[in-house]
Design a protein around this motif. Sequence first.
Motif, short mmCIF file in Angstrom:
data_model
loop_
_atom_site.label_atom_id
_atom_site.label_comp_id
_atom_site.label_asym_id
_atom_site.label_seq_id
_atom_site.Cartn_x
_atom_site.Cartn_y
_atom_site.Cartn_z
N LEU A 113 0.83 -1.21 0.00
CA LEU A 113 0.00 0.00 0.00
C LEU A 113 0.87 1.26 0.00
O LEU A 113 0.60 2.21 -0.74
N ALA A 114 1.91 1.26 0.83
CA ALA A 114 2.78 2.44 0.92
C ALA A 114 3.50 2.70 -0.41
O ALA A 114 3.80 3.85 -0.74
N ALA A 115 3.74 1.63 -1.18
CA ALA A 115 4.41 1.77 -2.47
C ALA A 115 3.46 2.18 -3.58
O ALA A 115 3.89 2.32 -4.73
N GLY A 116 2.18 2.36 -3.26
CA GLY A 116 1.22 2.82 -4.25
C GLY A 116 0.40 1.72 -4.90
O GLY A 116 -0.39 2.00 -5.82
N PHE A 174 -6.92 -3.95 8.27
CA PHE A 174 -7.16 -2.51 8.42
C PHE A 174 -5.97 -1.83 9.09
O PHE A 174 -5.73 -0.65 8.90
N GLN A 175 -5.22 -2.59 9.90
CA GLN A 175 -4.02 -2.03 10.51
C GLN A 175 -3.01 -1.65 9.45
O GLN A 175 -2.31 -0.64 9.58
N ALA A 176 -2.94 -2.43 8.38
CA ALA A 176 -2.01 -2.12 7.30
C ALA A 176 -2.37 -0.79 6.65
O ALA A 176 -1.49 0.02 6.31
N ALA A 177 -3.67 -0.53 6.47
CA ALA A 177 -4.10 0.75 5.90
C ALA A 177 -3.72 1.90 6.82
O ALA A 177 -3.26 2.96 6.36
N ASP A 197 -1.24 1.95 9.03
CA ASP A 197 0.22 2.10 9.06
C ASP A 197 0.73 2.75 7.78
O ASP A 197 1.74 3.48 7.81
N ALA A 198 0.07 2.50 6.66
CA ALA A 198 0.51 3.05 5.37
C ALA A 198 -0.15 4.40 5.07
O ALA A 198 0.22 5.05 4.09
N GLY A 199 -1.11 4.82 5.88
CA GLY A 199 -1.85 6.04 5.59
C GLY A 199 -2.66 5.90 4.32
O GLY A 199 -2.87 6.87 3.57
N ALA A 200 -3.16 4.67 4.07
CA ALA A 200 -3.86 4.37 2.82
C ALA A 200 -5.37 4.53 2.97
O ALA A 200 -5.94 4.19 4.02
N PRO A 201 -6.05 5.03 1.94
CA PRO A 201 -7.51 5.10 1.99
C PRO A 201 -8.13 3.71 1.91
O PRO A 201 -7.54 2.79 1.33
#
Length: 296
Positions: A155-158, A183-186, A188-192
């Motif tokens: 997610l952080a990589a786009g 959801f924790q991954a979102a 941590d990555a600041g992902a929508p």
Amino acid sequence: MNGPWDVWSDCTPDCAAHTLPRISATGVARRSAVFAHRVRRALTDGERMADPVRLRAHAGALLDALGIRLVSPGEGPGTLTSGGGGPGTLLVVNHISWLDIPALLAVEPVTLLAKREVGGWPVVGGLARRAGTHFIDRTSPRGLPGAIRDLTEMLAAGRSVAVFPQATTWCTADQGTFRRATFQAALDAGAPVRPVTVEYTQRERPSTVAAFCGEDTFLGSLRRVLAARALTIRVSAHPVLTTVGPDAGLDRRELAARAARAVRGGRSPVAAPVGGAVVRHTPVAAADVRDAPAHV
């Protein structure tokens, strides 16, 4: 159940039923031939299938061969992910059938997060592998932190990733609990987070004919789908839930709860009775065959 990550569903193969009379045997034979041809074309495409345009076309062709109409938020790519650069979008989707996978890929090819067993499913497994699906082993609890870390990095990589937080299949969209780990991954990555609902109907009437639950098999499910009349898959994208800005204080519990409410259309989860799930129609015919077990 294969391990501590698995979730037990009350749904069984008996939940899967036709809402309308089945098509003729001739129609089933015609669909079978076209479906087999398009599966061969997709699998012989090899590594080229990973191209988003080709992948989307193959997924749509498989649904079309089965006589399935796909209703989605739009006709072009970019209808599920939020776009705009930055982190990828975490798509959280309810899980009903193996058909959920080609339906999502036909709308917008994204990376899928799926249990390892999906890679061995006929047809769908090959499609999923060539689509770049990220498989996880749910038999080992020690693998969970690593799986969430990998998801965060994607997610952080786009990269946008679709997950099924119910962790197993249910025969309707308003059942099952959303597991919170992804959801924790979102966060941590600041992902929508984009909640997505997948629903099945036959001539606008809710249908469970595509449900792939319990000890059902791919062959048994495929036979039902091949005989289904006027089957439609509707993919609905709901407003994005942000993990930054005004919603930055959300924890994964609240984020999962909001996503679940969106996917269910604001409805509370339905508790299935023992021995079968809630079915909101009077079926014309019950599920067909059950061969050697292949737990979902």
